[in-house]
Design an enzyme around this catalytic site. Structure first.
Site, mmCIF file in Angstrom:
data_model
loop_
_atom_site.group_PDB
_atom_site.id
_atom_site.type_symbol
_atom_site.label_atom_id
_atom_site.label_comp_id
_atom_site.label_asym_id
_atom_site.label_seq_id
_atom_site.Cartn_x
_atom_site.Cartn_y
_atom_site.Cartn_z
ATOM 1 N N GLU A 143 94.548 54.396 37.116
ATOM 2 C CA GLU A 143 93.480 54.651 38.108
ATOM 3 C C GLU A 143 94.322 54.262 39.275
ATOM 4 O O GLU A 143 94.384 53.033 39.605
ATOM 5 C CB GLU A 143 92.177 53.872 38.154
ATOM 6 C CG GLU A 143 91.432 54.119 36.479
ATOM 7 C CD GLU A 143 91.224 55.551 36.308
ATOM 8 O OE1 GLU A 143 90.898 56.266 37.363
ATOM 9 O OE2 GLU A 143 90.990 55.708 35.255
ATOM 10 N N GLU A 167 97.859 56.956 52.032
ATOM 11 C CA GLU A 167 96.736 56.034 51.796
ATOM 12 C C GLU A 167 96.888 54.920 52.737
ATOM 13 O O GLU A 167 97.722 54.073 52.561
ATOM 14 C CB GLU A 167 96.545 55.874 50.400
ATOM 15 C CG GLU A 167 95.438 54.963 50.053
ATOM 16 C CD GLU A 167 95.245 54.308 48.654
ATOM 17 O OE1 GLU A 167 96.234 53.805 48.225
ATOM 18 O OE2 GLU A 167 94.302 54.380 48.239
ATOM 19 N N CYS A 204 88.897 52.694 46.765
ATOM 20 C CA CYS A 204 89.602 53.808 46.327
ATOM 21 C C CYS A 204 88.838 55.056 46.568
ATOM 22 O O CYS A 204 89.748 56.372 46.995
ATOM 23 C CB CYS A 204 90.222 53.490 44.993
ATOM 24 S SG CYS A 204 88.842 53.525 44.030
HETATM 25 P P1 NDP Z 1 98.976 46.975 43.516
HETATM 26 O O1 NDP Z 1 99.220 48.167 42.860
HETATM 27 O O2 NDP Z 1 99.458 46.340 44.522
HETATM 28 O O3 NDP Z 1 98.305 45.959 42.510
HETATM 29 C C1 NDP Z 1 97.246 46.258 41.486
HETATM 30 C C2 NDP Z 1 97.631 44.950 40.572
HETATM 31 O O4 NDP Z 1 98.697 45.320 39.827
HETATM 32 C C3 NDP Z 1 97.368 43.617 40.941
HETATM 33 O O5 NDP Z 1 97.055 42.781 39.913
HETATM 34 C C4 NDP Z 1 98.871 43.616 41.074
HETATM 35 O O6 NDP Z 1 99.166 42.031 40.963
HETATM 36 C C5 NDP Z 1 99.593 44.174 39.992
HETATM 37 N N1 NDP Z 1 101.002 44.497 39.936
HETATM 38 C C6 NDP Z 1 101.599 44.593 40.969
HETATM 39 N N2 NDP Z 1 102.778 44.894 40.556
HETATM 40 C C7 NDP Z 1 102.973 44.784 39.192
HETATM 41 C C8 NDP Z 1 103.956 45.355 38.231
HETATM 42 N N3 NDP Z 1 105.187 45.675 38.556
HETATM 43 N N4 NDP Z 1 103.596 45.166 37.034
HETATM 44 C C9 NDP Z 1 102.339 44.876 36.724
HETATM 45 N N5 NDP Z 1 101.375 44.765 37.533
HETATM 46 C C10 NDP Z 1 101.668 44.791 38.804
HETATM 47 O O7 NDP Z 1 97.245 47.597 44.176
HETATM 48 P P2 NDP Z 1 96.305 46.488 45.300
HETATM 49 O O8 NDP Z 1 95.732 45.547 44.458
HETATM 50 O O9 NDP Z 1 97.028 46.493 46.520
HETATM 51 O O10 NDP Z 1 94.997 47.543 45.177
HETATM 52 C C11 NDP Z 1 95.140 48.748 46.214
HETATM 53 C C12 NDP Z 1 95.236 49.936 45.445
HETATM 54 O O11 NDP Z 1 94.470 50.239 44.335
HETATM 55 C C13 NDP Z 1 94.898 51.088 46.272
HETATM 56 O O12 NDP Z 1 95.978 51.884 46.402
HETATM 57 C C14 NDP Z 1 93.875 51.770 45.852
HETATM 58 O O13 NDP Z 1 93.653 53.406 45.938
HETATM 59 C C15 NDP Z 1 93.876 51.328 44.367
HETATM 60 N N6 NDP Z 1 92.810 51.754 43.765
HETATM 61 C C16 NDP Z 1 92.304 52.582 42.962
HETATM 62 C C17 NDP Z 1 91.214 52.614 42.462
HETATM 63 C C18 NDP Z 1 90.766 53.770 41.325
HETATM 64 O O14 NDP Z 1 90.104 53.671 40.492
HETATM 65 N N7 NDP Z 1 91.531 54.850 41.174
HETATM 66 C C19 NDP Z 1 90.148 51.732 42.503
HETATM 67 C C20 NDP Z 1 90.456 50.633 43.560
HETATM 68 C C21 NDP Z 1 91.833 50.661 44.126
HETATM 69 P P3 NDP Z 1 99.180 41.107 42.500
HETATM 70 O O15 NDP Z 1 98.317 41.656 43.413
HETATM 71 O O16 NDP Z 1 99.073 39.949 42.156
HETATM 72 O O17 NDP Z 1 100.525 41.328 43.016
#
Ligand code: NDP
Length: 482
Positions: free
Chosen positions: A249, A384, A283
């Site tokens: 997602e 975004e 999102c």
């Molecule tokens: P990120 O992609 O930066 O992070 C999401 C999660 O993935 C965090 O727990 C992060 O850890 C982890 N992560 C980061 N890098 C890796 C990796 N290489 N391998 C595995 N896990 C990893 O997103 P954000 O937290 O910045 O959230 C915002 C984004 O989420 C926006 O783009 C938004 O649109 C999207 N979103 C989508 C939704 C949907 O339902 N489609 C709903 C809500 C948000 P850490 O933060 O600890 O680095």
């Protein structure tokens, strides 16, 4: 200082590396707790606990699983005040929002899937004349990984965990390192509710370390991820050679299509919310607003007036409409887009500046911002931003607005404002997105499929879709003699 520990095999434990990450309070910019910096070894320990718990949990009766999950839901409700406070402190969102939306929804996630699993059924196919009976056995996958973002911390974390455990899997989960507090608190709630040790294991730490270790673990067979599109792409690349099941997602750049025949007052009030709820960090926020030309000037004036009246302030002030952005780097990213918009010829109609909140001078506050743009392909209309920034553009025809709505790489949701039923159906069918809201926004029935198309992701969460994702269908074909 408070320490946010891993929760493995039913116990809180320190990270094996003995290293910690600072956790900031976005409302004042101060470090207020320390997060376990989990690495591959902690993930392995969590995996082993989950593996050990799987045989028993997957054979636990549906009634018992459901009973425990409903108990978790009730305990979340009973701890609403404390959880909402923690969510607001960690994320910067208004306390009122955490109380009204985030925490109640986390409870609903457990209640919903605790009930849904009792109704989950599979199909049977009789091959008439061949003395053959086929049926589909849906079995839990085993140990699965759940990774969630910072914008709706406990809400999205539990949206994954609840269907995973309801279906009989055991879980290694990681919340965002930026907002780990309520996930940390969930461990204790699960223990109190009687969830057996090892069914849910929570590791904290960064994406590239703890998150990557979950995705790359060869025996974690399914990954449910919500986050940014670039991270999703990286996860897909890591998981694909191991043929893992993936639910992604990802990001959005959702359009609002506003026609002159809409219920104007309702549209105006809801558009204000769909633009700026949670500081625009949802999102599903409608970040591109397209308005039919005959009402464009009126909308522009009314909308800008209302946006300028929104109160930016400390999340714990009950009059606050817009709290703090989640982090300093995120605030800087959002501000950089306001500069890009200006360079591209956009006009900032209101907002655009940081706000200094009395008593919280170092918090990450930004005015809600409306930008009129003149080319739907400009960067600020394509990329975004994920903050309190929306763009505004007029349109003349249905065809033109459909093209603009679809003219982005994302396809998560769209909101349509019109009283014309024929138009509603015409446009809903043509819009490239996973959800179309008509005369409403963020109206969620948890039974419906949730997810996006294009670069907004693959797979669907919600209802039986989530339970299907977290189970593997097996065809059992039996022949018999008369
Ligand atoms: P990120 O992609 O930066 O992070 C999401 C999660 O993935 C965090 O727990 C992060 O850890 C982890 N992560 C980061 N890098 C890796 C990796 N290489 N391998 C595995 N896990 C990893 O997103 P954000 O937290 O910045 O959230 C915002 C984004 O989420 C926006 O783009 C938004 O649109 C999207 N979103 C989508 C939704 C949907 O339902 N489609 C709903 C809500 C948000 P850490 O933060 O600890 O680095």
């Amino acid at each position: 200082m408070k320490k946010i520990l891993n929760y493995i095999d039913g116990n809180y434990c320190e990270p094996i590396s003995e290293t910690w990450i600072d956790n900031y309070n976005p409302s004042n910019g101060e470090v207020y707790s320390q997060i376990a910096n989990a690495n591959e070894q902690d993930v392995e320990k969590a995996y082993e606990a989950a593996k050990k718990a799987f045989p028993s949990w997957s054979n636990t009766t549906i009634e018992e699983r459901s009973r425990i999950m409903l108990r978790i839901a009730t305990l979340i409700e009973e701890n609403l005040e404390e959880l909402a406070y923690a969510e607001s402190l960690d994320n910067g969102k208004p306390l009122s929002l955490a109380k009204a939306v985030d925490i109640p929804r986390a409870s609903s996630n457990f209640r919903f899937f605790g009930n849904a699993i009792t109704q989950f059924a599979s199909e049977a196919h009789e091959s008439v004349g061949l003395n053959t009976m086929n049926f589909t056995l849906r079995q839990p996958i085993g140990v699965v990984g759940c990774i969630s973002p910072w914008n709706l911390p406990l809400y999205l974390f539990t949206w994954k965990i609840a269907p995973a455990i309801a279906a009989g899997n055991t879980v290694v989960a990681k919340p965002s390192e930026i907002t780990p507090m309520t996930a940390f608190m969930l461990g204790e709630i699960c223990t109190k509710a009687g969830l057996p040790n090892g069914v849910l294991n929570i590791v904290h730490g960064t994406g590239p370390s703890a998150g990557q270790a979950i995705v790359a673990h060869k025996n974690i067979k399914a990954i449910s991820f919500t986050g940014g599109t670039i991270t999703g792409e990286h996860i897909a690349r890591t998981a694909a050679p191991m043929f893992k099941k993936l639910s992604l997602e990802l990001g959005g750049k959702n359009p609002n299509l506003i026609f002159a025949d809409c219920n104007y007052e309702k549209m105006l009030a809801v558009t204000l919310k769909s633009s700026f709820a949670n500081q625009g960090q949802i999102c599903l926020c409608g970040s591109r607003i397209f308005v039919e030309r005959s009402i464009f000037e009126k909308f522009k004036k009314d909308f800008v007036t209302k946006v300028a009246q929104l109160k930016v302030g400390n999340p714990f002030d009950e009059n606050t409409n817009i709290g703090a952005l989640v982090s300093k780097p995120h605030m800087e990213k959002v501000q950089s887009y306001i500069e890009i918009a200006k360079e591209e010829g956009g006009i900032v109609l209101t907002g655009g500046n940081p706000v200094v909140v009395k008593g919280s001078e170092n918090g990450y506050y930004l005015e809600p911002t409306v930008i009129e743009v003149f080319d739907d392909q400009c960067r600020v209309n394509q990329e975004e931003i994920f903050g309190p920034v929306v763009t505004l553009m007029p349109f003349d025809t249905e065809e033109e607005v459909i093209n603009m709505a679809n003219g982005v790489e994302y396809g998560l949701s769209a909101t349509l404002w019109t009283q014309n039923l024929d138009r509603t159906m015409r446009i809903s069918k043509k819009i490239e997105s996973g959800i179309v809201w008509v005369n409403t926004w963020l109206n969620r029935d948890l039974r419906t499929p949730f997810g996006g198309v294009k670069n907004s992701g693959v797979g669907r969460e919600g209802g039986f879709e989530a339970l299907k994702f977290f189970t593997e269908p097996k065809n059992i074909c039996i022949t018999y003699s008369e």
